[in-house]
Design a protein around this motif. Structure first.
Motif, short mmCIF file in Angstrom:
data_model
loop_
_atom_site.label_atom_id
_atom_site.label_comp_id
_atom_site.label_asym_id
_atom_site.label_seq_id
_atom_site.Cartn_x
_atom_site.Cartn_y
_atom_site.Cartn_z
N THR A 294 -33.80 4.74 84.95
CA THR A 294 -33.86 4.02 86.22
C THR A 294 -35.20 4.28 86.90
OG1 THR A 294 -31.48 4.26 86.48
CG2 THR A 294 -32.76 3.70 88.43
N VAL A 295 -35.88 3.21 87.26
CA VAL A 295 -37.15 3.33 87.98
C VAL A 295 -36.86 3.22 89.47
CG1 VAL A 295 -39.44 2.35 88.33
CG2 VAL A 295 -38.39 2.27 86.06
N SER A 296 -37.10 4.31 90.22
CA SER A 296 -36.80 4.30 91.65
C SER A 296 -37.98 3.75 92.45
CB SER A 296 -36.45 5.72 92.12
OG SER A 296 -37.53 6.60 91.88
N VAL A 297 -37.67 3.33 93.66
CA VAL A 297 -38.67 2.70 94.53
C VAL A 297 -38.66 3.41 95.88
CG1 VAL A 297 -39.34 0.57 95.70
CG2 VAL A 297 -38.41 0.48 93.39
N ALA A 298 -39.82 3.72 96.42
CA ALA A 298 -39.95 4.33 97.74
C ALA A 298 -40.58 3.33 98.70
CB ALA A 298 -40.78 5.60 97.68
N GLU A 299 -40.45 3.60 99.98
CA GLU A 299 -40.94 2.67 101.00
C GLU A 299 -41.76 3.41 102.04
OE1 GLU A 299 -38.61 0.37 104.47
OE2 GLU A 299 -38.16 -0.43 102.47
N ILE A 300 -42.76 2.76 102.56
CA ILE A 300 -43.54 3.32 103.66
C ILE A 300 -43.73 2.23 104.71
CG2 ILE A 300 -45.75 2.82 102.50
CD1 ILE A 300 -46.86 5.35 103.97
N SER A 301 -43.42 2.55 105.95
CA SER A 301 -43.52 1.57 107.02
C SER A 301 -44.94 1.51 107.57
CB SER A 301 -42.55 1.92 108.16
OG SER A 301 -42.96 3.14 108.78
N GLU A 302 -45.21 0.47 108.34
CA GLU A 302 -46.53 0.33 108.96
C GLU A 302 -46.81 1.50 109.90
OE1 GLU A 302 -49.07 -3.22 111.12
OE2 GLU A 302 -46.95 -3.01 111.62
N LYS A 303 -45.83 1.89 110.68
CA LYS A 303 -45.99 3.00 111.62
C LYS A 303 -46.29 4.29 110.89
CE LYS A 303 -43.46 5.46 115.30
NZ LYS A 303 -43.42 6.78 114.66
N GLU A 304 -45.53 4.55 109.83
CA GLU A 304 -45.71 5.79 109.08
C GLU A 304 -47.06 5.81 108.37
OE1 GLU A 304 -42.69 8.52 106.46
OE2 GLU A 304 -42.91 6.43 105.86
N SER A 305 -47.50 4.67 107.88
CA SER A 305 -48.79 4.62 107.19
C SER A 305 -49.93 5.01 108.13
CB SER A 305 -49.03 3.22 106.61
OG SER A 305 -49.25 2.27 107.63
N LYS A 306 -49.82 4.63 109.40
CA LYS A 306 -50.88 4.97 110.36
C LYS A 306 -50.82 6.44 110.75
CE LYS A 306 -51.19 0.31 112.34
NZ LYS A 306 -50.97 -0.54 113.54
N GLU A 307 -49.61 7.00 110.79
CA GLU A 307 -49.46 8.40 111.14
C GLU A 307 -49.96 9.33 110.04
OE1 GLU A 307 -45.45 8.21 113.98
OE2 GLU A 307 -45.32 8.84 111.88
N ILE A 308 -49.63 8.98 108.79
CA ILE A 308 -49.93 9.88 107.68
C ILE A 308 -51.29 9.61 107.06
CG2 ILE A 308 -49.05 10.79 105.49
CD1 ILE A 308 -46.33 9.68 106.19
N PHE A 309 -51.72 8.34 107.07
CA PHE A 309 -52.97 7.96 106.40
C PHE A 309 -53.90 7.24 107.37
CE2 PHE A 309 -49.49 7.88 103.29
CZ PHE A 309 -49.93 8.84 102.39
N PRO A 310 -54.45 7.97 108.35
CA PRO A 310 -55.35 7.31 109.31
C PRO A 310 -56.59 6.73 108.67
CG PRO A 310 -55.42 9.72 109.53
CD PRO A 310 -54.27 9.39 108.63
N GLN A 311 -56.95 7.22 107.47
CA GLN A 311 -58.11 6.70 106.77
C GLN A 311 -57.78 5.42 106.01
OE1 GLN A 311 -56.34 9.25 105.68
NE2 GLN A 311 -55.77 8.59 103.62
N GLY A 312 -56.50 5.08 105.92
CA GLY A 312 -56.09 3.87 105.22
C GLY A 312 -55.48 4.16 103.86
N LEU A 313 -54.87 3.12 103.28
CA LEU A 313 -54.21 3.19 101.98
C LEU A 313 -54.88 2.23 101.02
CD1 LEU A 313 -50.53 3.33 103.25
CD2 LEU A 313 -51.56 5.03 101.75
N PRO A 314 -54.53 2.27 99.72
CA PRO A 314 -55.09 1.30 98.78
C PRO A 314 -54.89 -0.14 99.24
CG PRO A 314 -53.93 3.04 97.60
CD PRO A 314 -53.67 3.27 99.05
N LYS A 315 -55.82 -1.03 98.87
CA LYS A 315 -55.82 -2.40 99.37
C LYS A 315 -54.51 -3.13 99.11
CE LYS A 315 -60.83 -3.13 99.12
NZ LYS A 315 -61.92 -3.92 98.49
N ASN A 316 -53.95 -2.95 97.91
CA ASN A 316 -52.71 -3.68 97.59
C ASN A 316 -51.57 -3.24 98.50
OD1 ASN A 316 -52.77 -1.13 96.14
ND2 ASN A 316 -50.92 -1.81 95.09
N VAL A 317 -51.54 -1.96 98.89
CA VAL A 317 -50.50 -1.47 99.80
C VAL A 317 -50.73 -2.02 101.20
CG1 VAL A 317 -49.42 0.59 100.79
CG2 VAL A 317 -50.24 0.63 98.43
#
Length: 370
Positions: free
Chosen positions: A41-64
């Motif tokens: 089984t291949v599991s999937v995780a999720e990251i919200s817009e709010k969480e992405s700004k809190e954890i990765f202020p420098q940004g995430l990969p373009k596709n994300v």
């Protein structure tokens, strides 16, 4: 390959551009492709817009980032390598924290797995010390100055200020409760006293950029020595940049070795410290100019002798291309979330598999033409 009108909306020109290059690069890895593990089984995780700004202020990969722009969230596959690291972190005792080094072909998802590990630790209440790309330091064109903390070394005020700002933003919940354990003198006129809040010390480093490296080093030291036994994750992308030649010059006009940069010293000291901290790093060929002609350089050659000595006690994890099951799950994610307009049938999947060879970055790139 011929793309029909009702087929994938990629141009024949684009297909011809991609296929020879990928075939040339990955044909030698056909065995690895053939032996890719089907992981149940291949599991999937999720990251919200709010969480992405809190954890990765420098940004995430373009596709994300594009996924978040469309649906206010992003989903990514949790691969076997991420699960191995998760389990290692969960089972770690107070002493002897786990240390992992990820390596593999460019574009296979090392940075994405590193981001997943950071997200997992942040959600679990860990402090996170993250360096998004060492090569941004070692190939910077911003101003430098002689280090005030380390003799005969070079400070990078802009890079140090940015790193300090990111660390303080991500770890705000921990830092606001912490006090300086010892007094510290920054100059003949500026001192910080034991008991001062770390927030006050950080403000000094942000306002006075020439102190940023020193303040960052002090902040990290205080986090590692926290009385409440704060769990700390050190995550470094482009880790081999700490040991490779730079494009920066010394005051004498010579090319500076990486170990002449004070930020690099702080990072290496952090990784080699005996203080309890989990360490997860990823190698990269993108910033190594001398490796451009080598399509598949050995991981050891990226680290050079200095780096190999540092990671001799690390667990090495290879990040391969997608297995076919991972590939199918990835395509299903794109279609079910509406990140691509056209429906993808089994024939389309076969063509995409052929074009991309299961390379995650090439899958995202090719789907952007659909």
């Amino acid at each position: 390959m011929i793309c029909r009108r009702n087929d994938l909306r990629c141009s024949a020109t684009r297909a011809l551009q991609l296929a020879p290059r990928l075939a040339h690069r990955w044909l030698g890895s056909a065995v690895a492709q053939e032996n890719a593990i089907e992981q149940g089984t291949v599991s999937v995780a999720e990251i919200s817009e709010k969480e992405s700004k809190e954890i990765f202020p420098q940004g995430l990969p373009k596709n994300v980032v594009k996924q978040i722009e469309v649906s206010r969230k992003a989903q990514w596959l949790v691969r076997k390598q991420a699960s191995v690291i998760f389990n290692g972190l969960d089972q770690a005792e107070e002493e002897g924290k786990p240390r992992y080094l990820m390596y593999g072909h460019t574009g296979c998802g090392k940075s994405t797995i590193l981001a997943q590990v950071i997200q997992r630790c942040f959600q679990s209440g860990w402090a996170v010390i993250h360096i998004p790309n060492v090569f941004d330091w070692t190939h910077s064109t911003n101003e430098t100055r002689p280090s005030g903390m380390f003799p005969n070394m070079i400070d990078q005020p802009t890079e140090a200020s940015n790193w300090l700002k990111r660390i303080s933003m991500v770890n705000q919940q921990h830092i606001k409760m912490m006090k300086l354990s010892e007094s510290h003198s920054w100059s003949s006129q500026e001192q910080s006293s034991a008991g001062d809040s770390l927030e006050k010390v950080i403000e000094l480093g942000l306002v006075r950029a020439r102190f940023a490296t020193d303040v960052t080093s002090l902040l990290i030291d205080e986090m590692l020595k926290a009385e409440n036994k704060l769990k700390v994750l050190v995550a470094i992308d482009g880790f081999n940049g700490l040991f490779n030649p730079t494009s920066m010059k010394t005051s004498e006009g010579n090319m500076a070795e990486a170990d002449r940069l004070s930020l690099v010293k702080v990072a290496v000291d952090l990784v080699t410290s005996k203080l309890p901290a989990a360490v997860v790093v990823a190698l990269s060929t993108r910033g190594v100019k001398r490796m451009k002609k080598l399509l598949d350089p050995p991981a050891e050659s990226l680290l050079l002798n200095k780096g190999q000595e540092v990671v001799k006690n690390f667990d090495w994890l290879e990040v391969p291309t997608f297995s076919r099951k991972e590939f199918d799950t990835c395509i299903d994610l794109y279609t079910s979330n509406g990140w691509i307009a056209k429906k993808i049938n089994s024939n389309h999947k076969h063509q995409l598999w052929y074009l991309t060879c299961g390379v995650p970055s090439e899958i995202s790139k090719t789907l952007s033409y659909i």
